[in-house]
Design an enzyme around this catalytic site. Structure first.
Site, PDB file in Angstrom:
ATOM      1  N   ASP A  52       0.846  -1.192   0.000  1.00 52.10           N
ATOM      2  CA  ASP A  52       0.000   0.000   0.000  1.00 52.10           C
ATOM      3  C   ASP A  52       0.882   1.243   0.000  1.00 52.10           C
ATOM      4  OD1 ASP A  52      -2.852   1.224   0.625  1.00 52.10           O
ATOM      5  OD2 ASP A  52      -1.414   2.232   1.932  1.00 52.10           O
ATOM      6  N   TYR A  57       3.154  10.224  -0.275  1.00 53.83           N
ATOM      7  CA  TYR A  57       4.231   9.699   0.564  1.00 53.83           C
ATOM      8  C   TYR A  57       5.584  10.009  -0.084  1.00 53.83           C
ATOM      9  CZ  TYR A  57       0.447   6.870   2.641  1.00 53.83           C
ATOM     10  OH  TYR A  57      -0.721   6.456   3.237  1.00 53.83           O
ATOM     11  N   ARG A 242       5.326  12.361  14.615  1.00 53.75           N
ATOM     12  CA  ARG A 242       4.822  11.782  15.855  1.00 53.75           C
ATOM     13  C   ARG A 242       5.119  12.638  17.081  1.00 53.75           C
ATOM     14  NH1 ARG A 242       7.521   5.949  15.251  1.00 53.75           N
ATOM     15  NH2 ARG A 242       9.198   7.302  14.492  1.00 53.75           N
ATOM     16  N   GLN A 300      12.854  -5.279  10.115  1.00 57.21           N
ATOM     17  CA  GLN A 300      11.517  -4.899  10.570  1.00 57.21           C
ATOM     18  C   GLN A 300      10.447  -5.549   9.695  1.00 57.21           C
ATOM     19  OE1 GLN A 300      11.285  -0.632  10.477  1.00 57.21           O
ATOM     20  NE2 GLN A 300      12.531  -0.338  12.317  1.00 57.21           N
TER      21      GLN A 300
END
Length: 331
Positions: A52, A57, A242, A300
């Site tokens: 996705d 992005y 964040r 990851q």
């Protein structure tokens, strides 16, 4: 890996889908392109066939990385999910927010899904991805300045032209889904869903279940919060979005980590990490078809993919949910 049907379509997608937002670097403190390509390829080798991405992005960077990563893989062996409706190069539609691109240049982001814009975005995405069709084409956010009919009719045209296989939406509520479905065969809604963000369970998730729509859960690890690796006092890299979110306040980190510690014995028993346990719990929830999980490197990505192999009993799911219901975060 486990695969599930996407809505009422012939697309079967991996329950752990590679989310390529972080791979594009934008709002995540930059990107290492080679690491991102390796991460996607490592995921594929572990059975993750669905990716996705979106033009916004990295302002094209993520789609280019995805295109590079899938070179050499038979096209029918991967499912490309991308989006339209967020422009950084056109001041039209709903103003979303100010940002900076990966080079530190100020940019204004607009939510816009007019007909001509969608057609242009589709062509640009096909070029960056190095493909002649998109498996799932999703409006990124609702655009109040463009009728839903115009946006969905345009996607229907792209489907008839063979440039898009199926239509999806992101961040749509039940009313918007109902309207969109009058104009195109809709198969999915991509929405934020995690252990600490479950508000879709009230209305939107039941609507999707009742109408045969898949729910694609994004940010299931709440952008790192639910990994158990973030400690009070955590310092984010410059440009990392964040830093200003309430989830990452020291008190909320303490409370979340205390909750995750209660799950630690179960994770050990499953020979799994806390992240893997969280991902598996997410895709076990009623109506959730897949979890979109990001990765910045191959290690990851591999760990995320292996979450699909974990088996949870009904009793274990109830235990996790019961402990979760005791967790309260400060806004």
């Amino acid at each position: 890996m486990e695969y599930r049907q996407l809505g009422q379509s012939d697309l079967n997608v991996s329950v752990v889908t590679f989310g390529a937002w972080a791979a594009g670097g934008w709002m995540w403190g930059g990107t290492e392109r080679k690491d991102a390509v390796r991460a996607i390829r490592a995921s594929y080798e572990e059975g993750v066939t669905s990716i996705d991405t979106a033009p916004i992005y990295g302002q094209g960077t993520s789609e280019e990385i995805v295109g590079e990563a899938i070179k050499g893989i038979p096209r029918d062996k991967v499912q490309i999910l991308t989006k339209f409706g967020m422009r950084w190069d056109l001041a039209q539609g709903d103003f979303a927010f100010k940002s900076q691109n990966n080079h530190g240049k100020d940019i204004d982001i607009y939510k816009y899904a007019g007909k001509a814009s969608i057609i242009k975005e589709c062509e640009d995405s096909l070029r960056r991805l190095g493909t002649d069709y998109i498996d799932l084409y999703q409006i990124h956010w609702p655009d109040s300045t463009t009728p839903i009919a115009e946006s969905m009719d345009t996607v229907e045209t792209l489907i008839k032209q063979g440039k898009v296989r199926y239509a999806g939406v992101c961040n749509y509520n039940a009313d918007q889904l109902q309207e969109a479905r009058q104009h195109v065969h809709l198969v999915s809604d991509q929405v934020p869903y995690s252990m600490v963000k479950r508000d879709i369970e009230a209305v939107d998730l039941p609507y999707c279940i009742d109408n045969g729509l898949s729910v694609l859960a994004y940010s299931p690890l709440e952008r790192g919060l639910l990994t158990g690796k973030m400690k009070p006092g955590h310092q984010f890299a410059p440009g990392d979005h964040r830093a200003g979110l309430y989830f990452y306040k020291d008190e909320n980190l303490k409370r979340t980590n205390a909750f995750l510690e209660k799950l630690h014995p179960l994770a050990v028993a499953k020979n799994a990490s806390l992240s893997q346990l969280v991902i598996r719990w997410t895709i076990e929830q009623p109506g959730i078809t897949i979890a979109l999980v990001g990765a910045r490197n191959a290690e990851q990505a591999l760990q995320n993919a292996k979450a699909a192999a974990i088996q949870l009993t009904k009793e274990e799911i109830v235990f996790i949910t019961t402990e979760l219901n005791k967790l309260v975060l400060e806004k």
